[in-house]
Scaffold this motif. Structure first.
Motif, short mmCIF file in Angstrom:
data_model
loop_
_atom_site.label_atom_id
_atom_site.label_comp_id
_atom_site.label_asym_id
_atom_site.label_seq_id
_atom_site.Cartn_x
_atom_site.Cartn_y
_atom_site.Cartn_z
N MET A 1 2.23 -36.05 9.63
CA MET A 1 3.38 -35.30 9.16
C MET A 1 3.17 -33.82 9.46
O MET A 1 2.06 -33.32 9.34
CB MET A 1 3.56 -35.52 7.65
N LYS A 2 4.24 -33.16 9.84
CA LYS A 2 4.21 -31.72 10.06
C LYS A 2 5.12 -31.05 9.05
O LYS A 2 6.11 -31.64 8.62
CB LYS A 2 4.67 -31.37 11.47
N ALA A 3 4.78 -29.83 8.67
CA ALA A 3 5.62 -29.04 7.76
C ALA A 3 5.98 -27.74 8.45
O ALA A 3 5.24 -27.24 9.31
CB ALA A 3 4.86 -28.76 6.46
N HIS A 4 7.12 -27.18 8.07
CA HIS A 4 7.60 -25.93 8.65
C HIS A 4 8.28 -25.11 7.55
O HIS A 4 8.94 -25.66 6.68
CB HIS A 4 8.61 -26.22 9.76
N VAL A 5 8.09 -23.79 7.63
CA VAL A 5 8.78 -22.86 6.72
C VAL A 5 9.66 -21.95 7.56
O VAL A 5 9.19 -21.31 8.49
CB VAL A 5 7.78 -22.01 5.90
N ASP A 6 10.94 -21.88 7.21
CA ASP A 6 11.87 -20.95 7.83
C ASP A 6 11.70 -19.61 7.12
O ASP A 6 12.17 -19.43 6.00
CB ASP A 6 13.30 -21.46 7.71
N LYS A 7 11.00 -18.68 7.77
CA LYS A 7 10.69 -17.41 7.12
C LYS A 7 11.93 -16.54 6.89
O LYS A 7 11.91 -15.65 6.05
CB LYS A 7 9.63 -16.66 7.92
N ASP A 8 13.01 -16.81 7.63
CA ASP A 8 14.25 -16.07 7.41
C ASP A 8 14.94 -16.51 6.12
O ASP A 8 15.67 -15.74 5.51
CB ASP A 8 15.21 -16.26 8.58
N THR A 9 14.69 -17.76 5.72
CA THR A 9 15.31 -18.32 4.52
C THR A 9 14.42 -18.18 3.29
O THR A 9 14.91 -18.06 2.17
CB THR A 9 15.65 -19.80 4.76
N CYS A 10 13.10 -18.15 3.49
CA CYS A 10 12.13 -18.08 2.40
C CYS A 10 12.32 -16.81 1.59
O CYS A 10 12.48 -15.72 2.14
CB CYS A 10 10.72 -18.13 2.98
N ILE A 11 12.31 -16.96 0.25
CA ILE A 11 12.43 -15.80 -0.64
C ILE A 11 11.09 -15.43 -1.28
O ILE A 11 11.03 -14.53 -2.11
CB ILE A 11 13.49 -16.03 -1.73
N GLY A 12 10.04 -16.14 -0.91
CA GLY A 12 8.71 -15.81 -1.41
C GLY A 12 8.50 -16.12 -2.87
O GLY A 12 7.76 -15.42 -3.56
N CYS A 13 9.10 -17.20 -3.35
CA CYS A 13 8.98 -17.53 -4.78
C CYS A 13 7.59 -18.06 -5.15
O CYS A 13 7.22 -18.03 -6.32
CB CYS A 13 10.06 -18.53 -5.19
N GLY A 14 6.85 -18.58 -4.17
CA GLY A 14 5.49 -19.06 -4.44
C GLY A 14 5.41 -20.48 -4.96
O GLY A 14 4.33 -20.94 -5.32
N LEU A 15 6.52 -21.17 -5.00
CA LEU A 15 6.53 -22.53 -5.53
C LEU A 15 5.75 -23.50 -4.65
O LEU A 15 4.96 -24.31 -5.14
CB LEU A 15 7.98 -23.01 -5.68
N CYS A 16 5.92 -23.40 -3.33
CA CYS A 16 5.29 -24.38 -2.44
C CYS A 16 3.76 -24.36 -2.47
O CYS A 16 3.15 -25.42 -2.54
CB CYS A 16 5.84 -24.28 -1.02
N PRO A 17 3.10 -23.18 -2.45
CA PRO A 17 1.63 -23.25 -2.54
C PRO A 17 1.17 -23.72 -3.92
O PRO A 17 0.07 -24.25 -4.05
CB PRO A 17 1.16 -21.84 -2.24
N GLY A 18 2.00 -23.55 -4.93
CA GLY A 18 1.67 -24.07 -6.25
C GLY A 18 1.70 -25.58 -6.28
O GLY A 18 0.92 -26.21 -6.98
N ILE A 19 2.60 -26.17 -5.48
CA ILE A 19 2.74 -27.62 -5.44
C ILE A 19 1.79 -28.23 -4.41
O ILE A 19 1.19 -29.28 -4.66
CB ILE A 19 4.20 -28.00 -5.09
N ALA A 20 1.67 -27.60 -3.25
CA ALA A 20 0.87 -28.16 -2.15
C ALA A 20 -0.04 -27.09 -1.55
O ALA A 20 0.17 -26.62 -0.44
CB ALA A 20 1.79 -28.74 -1.08
N PRO A 21 -1.09 -26.70 -2.29
CA PRO A 21 -1.96 -25.62 -1.81
C PRO A 21 -2.75 -25.97 -0.55
O PRO A 21 -3.23 -25.07 0.13
CB PRO A 21 -2.90 -25.37 -2.99
N ASP A 22 -2.87 -27.26 -0.23
CA ASP A 22 -3.56 -27.67 1.00
C ASP A 22 -2.68 -27.48 2.24
O ASP A 22 -3.16 -27.61 3.36
CB ASP A 22 -3.98 -29.14 0.93
N VAL A 23 -1.39 -27.16 2.02
CA VAL A 23 -0.43 -27.09 3.12
C VAL A 23 0.17 -25.69 3.26
O VAL A 23 0.37 -25.21 4.37
CB VAL A 23 0.70 -28.12 2.93
N PHE A 24 0.43 -25.02 2.12
CA PHE A 24 1.14 -23.74 2.13
C PHE A 24 0.33 -22.64 1.46
O PHE A 24 -0.47 -22.90 0.56
CB PHE A 24 2.47 -23.86 1.37
#
Length: 63
Positions: free
Chosen positions: A1-24
């Motif tokens: 599986m691959k993951a991608h973050v659209d940096k133009d859409t990201c607001i930097g809330c920090g939720l994703c590394p809190g949920i998946a720190p091995d990925v984000f």
């Protein structure tokens, strides 16, 4: 599986590394970035949860 973050859409809330720190993690610019080429075994569910939880739909995953 691959993951991608659209940096133009990201607001930097920090939720994703809190949920998946091995990925984000949060980059120096305050936006989320993917830290791996392939989502590690055992982290797929967390990556999908981060995708589903992202308030701006900036995260996408693909098999």
């Amino acid at each position: 599986m691959k993951a991608h973050v659209d940096k133009d859409t990201c607001i930097g809330c920090g939720l994703c590394p809190g949920i998946a720190p091995d990925v984000f993690e949060m980059d120096d610019d305050g936006k989320a970035v993917v830290t791996v080429d392939e989502v590690p075994d055992g982290s797929e569910d967390a990556a999908k949860e981060a995708e589903d939880s992202c308030p701006t739909n900036a995260i996408s995953t693909e098999e």
